[in-house]
Design an enzyme around this catalytic site. Structure first.
Site, short mmCIF file in Angstrom:
data_model
loop_
_atom_site.label_atom_id
_atom_site.label_comp_id
_atom_site.label_asym_id
_atom_site.label_seq_id
_atom_site.Cartn_x
_atom_site.Cartn_y
_atom_site.Cartn_z
N TYR A 153 7.74 -1.91 -2.75
CA TYR A 153 6.92 -2.07 -3.96
C TYR A 153 7.74 -1.66 -5.18
CZ TYR A 153 2.90 -2.29 -0.73
OH TYR A 153 2.01 -2.62 0.27
N ALA A 176 -10.24 -9.86 -1.84
CA ALA A 176 -9.59 -11.17 -1.83
C ALA A 176 -8.82 -11.39 -3.14
CB ALA A 176 -10.60 -12.29 -1.60
N LYS A 198 -15.31 -12.15 -11.17
CA LYS A 198 -14.91 -12.40 -12.56
C LYS A 198 -14.28 -13.77 -12.77
CE LYS A 198 -10.42 -10.02 -12.13
NZ LYS A 198 -9.63 -8.86 -12.60
N ARG A 225 -5.15 -10.80 -12.76
CA ARG A 225 -4.09 -10.98 -11.78
C ARG A 225 -3.64 -12.44 -11.70
NH1 ARG A 225 -4.92 -8.32 -5.98
NH2 ARG A 225 -4.85 -6.53 -7.38
#
Length: 334
Positions: free
Chosen positions: A54, A209, A216, A228
């Site tokens: 990450y 998910a 939204k 995102r």
């Protein structure tokens, strides 16, 4: 905050785990990331998940710094090994003995810790003999650098093979970390039954998910600014498969169910995965501290059977449950 056992072990973890895949070291500034960790601690979360890959190690560094003032024994810290790190040379990826041994040392250095509670194979390595991988993990445990070993996105047969070798080596695999949500249920036909048989539980990622179950994203509407789905450096590629108008429309059918339970849509999504008894914890990230405070309200929620059935009915046309979609790269990614 409620606790659950991790697999057939004595380790208790919070049923909501704070994860920092798409945030720390990349998507949000370090001070905001630290504030999110503090919010998680304030909400009763003691379990934290990260990985060496990450943000190419930066996520581990940020998490370690944020937790540095806490009593180490009061935390459960998870990290992972497999994906490329560093300069991404031929041995900077995979589950070879070399990469695992160098990987755990690098993770502990970045986290500034003497051990991690759970060390996970981030995928299955088709290029390394499984005996070599399991042997290396056994040595990591014997050295006291990890207390428990888990895997991520392994299929049912891989779990069985790995657990057999692990027990022969003197330890057990306690967990699997798969993607799992009310929309993505590929572990239900084979992985969960195998895990129950083997004494392993699920540490599930993306219970919302990739944010679609937050409600939204609306069918036929522009993507929300700053979400995102619009972030080229975040999860744009991982969410695009869910951005279908039929899926988004079916997700909106969950809104009255959430309202009946007194939950937000994100809380409903997290509570849904926690209804599965083989799920030990749901990984939840955040880009703002207030998100953490809201998400933890899913802990302890019991969804009545009629409403679980209503969720299944609403999402049925959009659910993916093909077990063959639990896959690891056929070759190492460099």
């Amino acid at each position: 905050m409620e606790y659950r056992y991790l697999g057939r072990s004595g380790l208790k973890i919070t049923e909501i785990t704070y994860g920092n895949w798409l945030t720390h070291g990349s998507q949000v500034e370090n001070d905001v990331a630290t504030a999110c960790v503090r919010a998680a601690l304030d909400a009763g979360i003691t379990t934290f998940d990260t990985a060496d890959a990450y943000a190419n190690g930066a996520a581990e560094e940020v998490l370690g710094a944020a937790l540095s003032s806490e009593r180490r024994e009061s935390l459960e810290v998870f990290t992972k090994v497999y994906w490329p790190v560093g300069p991404k040379g031929p041995n900077d990826t995979g589950l070879s003995r070399k990469h695992i041994m160098e990987g755990i040392n690098g993770s502990l250095r970045r986290l500034n810790m003497d051990y991690v509670d759970l060390y996970q194979a981030h995928r299955y390595d088709h290029e390394t003999p499984l005996e070599e991988t399991i042997g290396a993990f056994a040595d990591v445990v014997r050295a006291g650098k990890a207390l428990y070993i888990g895997v991520s996105e392994w299929n049912a047969q891989q779990l069985r093979d790995g657990q057999r070798l692990a027990r022969e080596a003197g330890f057990s695999l306690v967990s699997n970390q798969p993607q799992y949500s009310a929309l993505w249920r590929v572990i239900e036909p084979e992985v969960i039954p195998a895990s129950i048989e083997l004494g392993m539980s699920q540490v599930v990622w993306s219970p919302m998910a990739q944010g679609v179950l937050s409600g939204k994203y609306l069918p036929g509407a522009p993507l929300p600014a700053g979400s995102r789905a619009t972030d080229e450096h975040g999860g744009m590629n991982t969410i695009k498969g869910f951005l279908d108008d039929e899926i988004l429309g079916n997700v909106q059918k969950l809104r009255p169910i959430a309202e009946e339970l007194g939950l937000s849509m994100p809380q409903l999504a997290i509570a849904w995965v926690l209804q599965n008894e083989n799920v030990a914890t749901a990984l939840v990230g955040a880009s703002r501290p207030e998100q953490v405070a809201e998400n933890v309200k899913a802990s302890g929620v019991k969804i009545p059977a009629p409403l679980m059935a209503a969720i299944d009915e609403a999402l049925a046309p959009s659910v993916v449950n093909d077990p063959t979609k639990t896959v690891s790269p056929p070759t190492r990614v460099a």
